[in-house]
Enzyme design. Structure first.
Site, mmCIF file in Angstrom:
data_model
loop_
_atom_site.group_PDB
_atom_site.id
_atom_site.type_symbol
_atom_site.label_atom_id
_atom_site.label_comp_id
_atom_site.label_asym_id
_atom_site.label_seq_id
_atom_site.Cartn_x
_atom_site.Cartn_y
_atom_site.Cartn_z
ATOM 1 N N LYS A 1 0.719 -0.784 -0.190
ATOM 2 C CA LYS A 1 -0.200 0.037 0.109
ATOM 3 C C LYS A 1 1.410 1.502 -0.126
ATOM 4 O O LYS A 1 2.059 1.641 0.793
ATOM 5 C CB LYS A 1 -0.796 -0.282 1.441
HETATM 6 O O1 G3P Z 1 -8.219 1.918 5.448
HETATM 7 C C1 G3P Z 1 -8.113 2.396 4.495
HETATM 8 C C2 G3P Z 1 -9.316 3.077 4.773
HETATM 9 O O2 G3P Z 1 -10.760 1.958 4.574
HETATM 10 C C3 G3P Z 1 -9.769 4.059 6.001
HETATM 11 O O3 G3P Z 1 -11.086 4.585 6.077
HETATM 12 O O4 G3P Z 1 -12.188 6.795 6.856
HETATM 13 O O5 G3P Z 1 -12.421 4.142 8.166
HETATM 14 O O6 G3P Z 1 -9.823 5.618 8.272
HETATM 15 P P1 G3P Z 1 -11.437 5.196 7.683
#
Ligand code: G3P
Length: 218
Positions: free
Chosen positions: A83
Site C-alpha cells: 500500500k
Molecule cells: O483502511 C483504508 C480506509 O478504509 C480507512 O478509512 O476513513 O475508516 O479511516 P477510514
C-alpha cells in the site's frame, strides 16, 4: 464484488472469516498502530490466517525509500499487496514497484485525477475513500462513479476499491457504481446482514411453528 476486512486485528479477522464472504484484508498505519505490533509481524500473522490479498502500507516518505520498503514488505508473503499513499513520491514509487512486478494498492485517493495517475503508474488497486469525503459534506460516491467511468473508457485493469466505508449503503452504492472491492470494518458486515422485517418474519415463523407442533407434543 470482493469484500476485504478493513482491520489489522487477528480476532476480528478470525470472526469475519467464519462468515465465508471475506476475500482479503486491508491495513493502514493507524490500524496497525492499534494492534501495537510492527507491520511486518502483524501482516505475516494475517497472511497465515487468510489466503487472499493483504495490503501492508509503507511509511517512508520519498519514492526511493517507499520502493525499498515496499520490496521488503512484498517479500513477507506472496499475498502481500504494497500500500502506497498518493502524492508525487507515491506515484513514482508505484511506477518503480510495478516495473518490478510488485502489486500495489494506491491509497488516500480523493480525486479522479489521482486515480488516473495511479492507473497509469501501474497500480494493482486504487483505494478511493468514500466516508472521509462524505464527512466534509461532499458526495463521496461520486468519486467511485467517476473512477469507474474513466477506467472503463481506457480499459485500465487497476481494481477500484471502495474504502473509508461507514455503513451498509456505502457498500450497496459502491457495488451499484461498479467498484471491484469494498473494504469493510467488521461492524459494517454486522449491519449489512440485519433487517427488521427479517427479524420480524423469523419471529413469526418460529411462533407459528411452536403453536402448531410444540404445543401438540407438550
Ligand atoms: O483502511 C483504508 C480506509 O478504509 C480507512 O478509512 O476513513 O475508516 O479511516 P477510514
Amino acid at each position: 464484488m470482493k469484500f476485504f476486512l478493513d482491520s489489522a486485528n487477528l480476532e476480528e479477522l478470525k470472526k469475519a472469516l467464519d462468515w465465508g464472504v471475506i476475500d482479503g484484508v486491508t491495513t493502514n498505519p493507524s490500524l496497525i498502530a492499534k494492534e501495537g505490533v510492527p507491520v511486518e509481524d502483524q501482516v505475516r500473522r494475517i497472511c497465515e490466517i487468510i489466503d487472499g490479498d493483504v495490503s501492508a502500507e509503507v511509511v517512508s516518505t520519498c519514492a526511493r525509500d517507499m520502493a525499498a520498503e515496499g520490496r521488503r514488505l512484498a517479500r513477507i508473503h506472496r499475498n502481500i499487496v504494497v500500500k502506497v499513499p498518493l502524492g508525487e513520491e507515491g506515484i513514482k514509487a508505484v511506477a518503480a514497484l510495478s516495473q518490478d512486478g510488485i502489486r500495489t494498492n494506491v491509497t488516500l485517493c480523493f480525486s479522479a485525477a489521482q486515480a488516473l495517475l495511479a492507473a497509469k503508474a501501474g497500480a494493482y488497486i486504487i483505494s478511493a475513500f468514500i466516508g472521509r469525503v462524505d464527512d466534509i459534506g461532499w458526495p463521496g460516491m461520486d468519486l467511485i462513479r467517476d473512477i469507474v467511468t474513466i477506467y472503463r473508457n481506457y480499459g485500465y485493469k487497476t481494481q477500484i476499491l471502495a474504502a473509508s466505508i461507514r455503513g451498509t449503503l456505502d457498500v450497496v452504492d459502491a457495488a451499484k457504481a461498479g467498484a471491484h472491492i469494498g473494504t469493510l470494518p467488521y461492524k459494517v458486515l454486522e449491519q449489512m446482514v440485519k433487517h427488521p422485517l427479517t427479524e420480524k418474519g423469523l419471529a413469526q415463523f418460529m411462533e407459528d411453528h411452536r403453536k402448531a407442533f410444540e404445543l401438540v407434543t407438550a
